[in-house]
Design a protein around this motif. Structure first.
Motif, PDB file in Angstrom:
ATOM      1  N   MET A   1       9.683   2.090   0.849  1.00 14.75           N
ATOM      2  CA  MET A   1       8.828   1.032   1.344  1.00 14.75           C
ATOM      3  C   MET A   1       8.383   1.373   2.755  1.00 14.75           C
ATOM      4  SD  MET A   1       7.977  -1.332  -0.596  1.00 14.75           S
ATOM      5  CE  MET A   1       7.829  -3.031  -0.867  1.00 14.75           C
ATOM      6  N   SER A   2       7.152   1.055   3.033  1.00 22.97           N
ATOM      7  CA  SER A   2       6.585   1.243   4.366  1.00 22.97           C
ATOM      8  C   SER A   2       6.036  -0.082   4.871  1.00 22.97           C
ATOM      9  CB  SER A   2       5.436   2.251   4.320  1.00 22.97           C
ATOM     10  OG  SER A   2       5.900   3.524   3.991  1.00 22.97           O
ATOM     11  N   ASN A   3       5.861  -0.166   6.158  1.00 24.37           N
ATOM     12  CA  ASN A   3       5.201  -1.310   6.762  1.00 24.37           C
ATOM     13  C   ASN A   3       3.895  -0.851   7.370  1.00 24.37           C
ATOM     14  OD1 ASN A   3       7.109  -3.319   6.228  1.00 24.37           O
ATOM     15  ND2 ASN A   3       8.346  -2.707   7.971  1.00 24.37           N
ATOM     16  N   VAL A   4       2.864  -1.658   7.206  1.00 21.78           N
ATOM     17  CA  VAL A   4       1.539  -1.376   7.748  1.00 21.78           C
ATOM     18  C   VAL A   4       1.132  -2.590   8.571  1.00 21.78           C
ATOM     19  CG1 VAL A   4      -0.873  -0.976   7.134  1.00 21.78           C
ATOM     20  CG2 VAL A   4       0.931   0.058   5.774  1.00 21.78           C
ATOM     21  N   THR A   5       0.579  -2.353   9.733  1.00 22.86           N
ATOM     22  CA  THR A   5       0.097  -3.444  10.569  1.00 22.86           C
ATOM     23  C   THR A   5      -1.417  -3.462  10.523  1.00 22.86           C
ATOM     24  OG1 THR A   5       2.020  -3.278  12.013  1.00 22.86           O
ATOM     25  CG2 THR A   5       0.107  -4.441  12.886  1.00 22.86           C
ATOM     26  N   LEU A   6      -1.960  -4.606  10.109  1.00 25.84           N
ATOM     27  CA  LEU A   6      -3.401  -4.792   9.988  1.00 25.84           C
ATOM     28  C   LEU A   6      -3.884  -5.679  11.116  1.00 25.84           C
ATOM     29  CD1 LEU A   6      -3.460  -5.655   6.181  1.00 25.84           C
ATOM     30  CD2 LEU A   6      -3.732  -3.400   7.241  1.00 25.84           C
ATOM     31  N   GLN A   7      -5.034  -5.366  11.685  1.00 22.45           N
ATOM     32  CA  GLN A   7      -5.657  -6.176  12.731  1.00 22.45           C
ATOM     33  C   GLN A   7      -6.807  -6.945  12.090  1.00 22.45           C
ATOM     34  OE1 GLN A   7      -4.626  -6.472  15.931  1.00 22.45           O
ATOM     35  NE2 GLN A   7      -2.953  -5.035  15.523  1.00 22.45           N
ATOM     36  N   ALA A  16       4.298  -5.094   3.920  1.00 23.95           N
ATOM     37  CA  ALA A  16       5.033  -4.008   3.283  1.00 23.95           C
ATOM     38  C   ALA A  16       4.192  -3.425   2.158  1.00 23.95           C
ATOM     39  CB  ALA A  16       6.359  -4.525   2.735  1.00 23.95           C
ATOM     40  N   CYS A  17       4.361  -2.134   1.948  1.00 22.49           N
ATOM     41  CA  CYS A  17       3.668  -1.477   0.836  1.00 22.49           C
ATOM     42  C   CYS A  17       4.507  -0.292   0.377  1.00 22.49           C
ATOM     43  CB  CYS A  17       2.269  -1.023   1.258  1.00 22.49           C
ATOM     44  SG  CYS A  17       2.247   0.267   2.511  1.00 22.49           S
ATOM     45  N   ALA A  18       4.144   0.237  -0.779  1.00 23.83           N
ATOM     46  CA  ALA A  18       4.844   1.398  -1.315  1.00 23.83           C
ATOM     47  C   ALA A  18       4.517   2.627  -0.469  1.00 23.83           C
ATOM     48  CB  ALA A  18       4.424   1.629  -2.762  1.00 23.83           C
ATOM     49  N   ASP A  19       5.461   3.524  -0.378  1.00 23.36           N
ATOM     50  CA  ASP A  19       5.217   4.780   0.328  1.00 23.36           C
ATOM     51  C   ASP A  19       3.992   5.463  -0.266  1.00 23.36           C
ATOM     52  OD1 ASP A  19       7.437   4.477   1.986  1.00 23.36           O
ATOM     53  OD2 ASP A  19       8.767   5.550   0.624  1.00 23.36           O
ATOM     54  N   GLY A  20       3.136   5.975   0.596  1.00 26.38           N
ATOM     55  CA  GLY A  20       1.927   6.649   0.150  1.00 26.38           C
ATOM     56  C   GLY A  20       0.719   5.733   0.028  1.00 26.38           C
ATOM     57  N   GLU A  21       0.921   4.421   0.132  1.00 27.56           N
ATOM     58  CA  GLU A  21      -0.174   3.457  -0.001  1.00 27.56           C
ATOM     59  C   GLU A  21      -0.707   2.978   1.347  1.00 27.56           C
ATOM     60  OE1 GLU A  21      -1.771   2.215  -2.823  1.00 27.56           O
ATOM     61  OE2 GLU A  21      -0.739   3.908  -3.742  1.00 27.56           O
ATOM     62  N   GLU A  22      -0.184   3.520   2.429  1.00 26.40           N
ATOM     63  CA  GLU A  22      -0.536   3.043   3.758  1.00 26.40           C
ATOM     64  C   GLU A  22      -2.042   3.110   4.033  1.00 26.40           C
ATOM     65  OE1 GLU A  22       3.641   4.698   3.829  1.00 26.40           O
ATOM     66  OE2 GLU A  22       1.713   5.453   3.133  1.00 26.40           O
ATOM     67  N   ALA A  23      -2.667   4.230   3.742  1.00 25.54           N
ATOM     68  CA  ALA A  23      -4.105   4.394   4.013  1.00 25.54           C
ATOM     69  C   ALA A  23      -4.924   3.402   3.196  1.00 25.54           C
ATOM     70  CB  ALA A  23      -4.546   5.824   3.735  1.00 25.54           C
ATOM     71  N   HIS A  24      -4.527   3.193   1.952  1.00 21.90           N
ATOM     72  CA  HIS A  24      -5.251   2.255   1.089  1.00 21.90           C
ATOM     73  C   HIS A  24      -5.149   0.826   1.635  1.00 21.90           C
ATOM     74  CE1 HIS A  24      -7.044   0.656  -2.515  1.00 21.90           C
ATOM     75  NE2 HIS A  24      -5.991  -0.109  -2.745  1.00 21.90           N
ATOM     76  N   ILE A  25      -3.960   0.439   2.065  1.00 20.81           N
ATOM     77  CA  ILE A  25      -3.754  -0.900   2.622  1.00 20.81           C
ATOM     78  C   ILE A  25      -4.541  -1.060   3.916  1.00 20.81           C
ATOM     79  CG2 ILE A  25      -2.045  -2.520   3.540  1.00 20.81           C
ATOM     80  CD1 ILE A  25      -1.977  -2.124   0.456  1.00 20.81           C
ATOM     81  N   HIS A  26      -4.562  -0.027   4.746  1.00 24.33           N
ATOM     82  CA  HIS A  26      -5.371  -0.075   5.974  1.00 24.33           C
ATOM     83  C   HIS A  26      -6.849  -0.277   5.635  1.00 24.33           C
ATOM     84  CE1 HIS A  26      -2.912   0.546   9.517  1.00 24.33           C
ATOM     85  NE2 HIS A  26      -2.185   1.423   8.857  1.00 24.33           N
ATOM     86  N   ALA A  27      -7.335   0.425   4.614  1.00 30.33           N
ATOM     87  CA  ALA A  27      -8.745   0.292   4.209  1.00 30.33           C
ATOM     88  C   ALA A  27      -9.033  -1.120   3.708  1.00 30.33           C
ATOM     89  CB  ALA A  27      -9.092   1.328   3.138  1.00 30.33           C
ATOM     90  N   LEU A  28      -8.130  -1.683   2.923  1.00 26.73           N
ATOM     91  CA  LEU A  28      -8.311  -3.055   2.441  1.00 26.73           C
ATOM     92  C   LEU A  28      -8.317  -4.035   3.614  1.00 26.73           C
ATOM     93  CD1 LEU A  28      -5.948  -3.013  -0.672  1.00 26.73           C
ATOM     94  CD2 LEU A  28      -8.455  -2.886  -0.661  1.00 26.73           C
ATOM     95  N   GLY A  29      -7.396  -3.849   4.535  1.00 33.81           N
ATOM     96  CA  GLY A  29      -7.341  -4.705   5.715  1.00 33.81           C
ATOM     97  C   GLY A  29      -8.608  -4.604   6.548  1.00 33.81           C
ATOM     98  N   ALA A  30      -9.162  -3.396   6.652  1.00 33.00           N
ATOM     99  CA  ALA A  30     -10.402  -3.208   7.407  1.00 33.00           C
ATOM    100  C   ALA A  30     -11.555  -3.951   6.745  1.00 33.00           C
ATOM    101  CB  ALA A  30     -10.727  -1.723   7.529  1.00 33.00           C
ATOM    102  N   THR A  31     -11.574  -3.977   5.427  1.00 34.74           N
ATOM    103  CA  THR A  31     -12.615  -4.712   4.702  1.00 34.74           C
ATOM    104  C   THR A  31     -12.522  -6.208   5.004  1.00 34.74           C
ATOM    105  OG1 THR A  31     -12.644  -3.065   2.943  1.00 34.74           O
ATOM    106  CG2 THR A  31     -13.532  -5.238   2.411  1.00 34.74           C
ATOM    107  N   ILE A  32     -11.308  -6.725   4.994  1.00 34.75           N
ATOM    108  CA  ILE A  32     -11.111  -8.144   5.302  1.00 34.75           C
ATOM    109  C   ILE A  32     -11.509  -8.429   6.749  1.00 34.75           C
ATOM    110  CG2 ILE A  32      -9.392  -9.988   5.532  1.00 34.75           C
ATOM    111  CD1 ILE A  32      -7.868  -8.512   3.212  1.00 34.75           C
ATOM    112  N   ALA A  33     -11.104  -7.556   7.667  1.00 37.00           N
ATOM    113  CA  ALA A  33     -11.440  -7.738   9.078  1.00 37.00           C
ATOM    114  C   ALA A  33     -12.949  -7.737   9.285  1.00 37.00           C
ATOM    115  CB  ALA A  33     -10.786  -6.638   9.921  1.00 37.00           C
TER     116      ALA A  33
END
Length: 72
Positions: A1-7, A16-33
């Motif tokens: 498990m990894s933690n990702v911080t979204l602005q 929290a996200c699965a290992d290896g999913e950090e970039a994808h979660i960052h991209a999703l967070g950027a879309t929401i932002a």
């Protein structure tokens, strides 16, 4: 498990996200932002900003699914 911080909307959210999913979660967070920023909802409460961003994204998804169904 990894933690990702979204602005989003000037605030930091750690998720929290699965290992290896950090970039994808960052991209999703950027879309929401981007949606929150584009709405120009200054003065709106944080939950309301996120609600409207979610509604806009859900509408885009609905339109994309309709276009795909029509193309098939």
């Amino acid at each position: 498990m990894s933690n990702v911080t979204l602005q989003i909307g000037g605030r930091a959210y750690t998720v929290a996200c699965a290992d290896g999913e950090e970039a994808h979660i960052h991209a999703l967070g950027a879309t929401i932002a981007e949606k929150v920023q584009a709405m120009g909802t200054a003065g709106q409460s944080e939950p309301r900003q996120l609600l409207f961003a979610a509604l806009l994204l859900a509408d885009e998804l609905h339109e994309a699914r309709a276009a795909l169904a029509a193309a098939q």
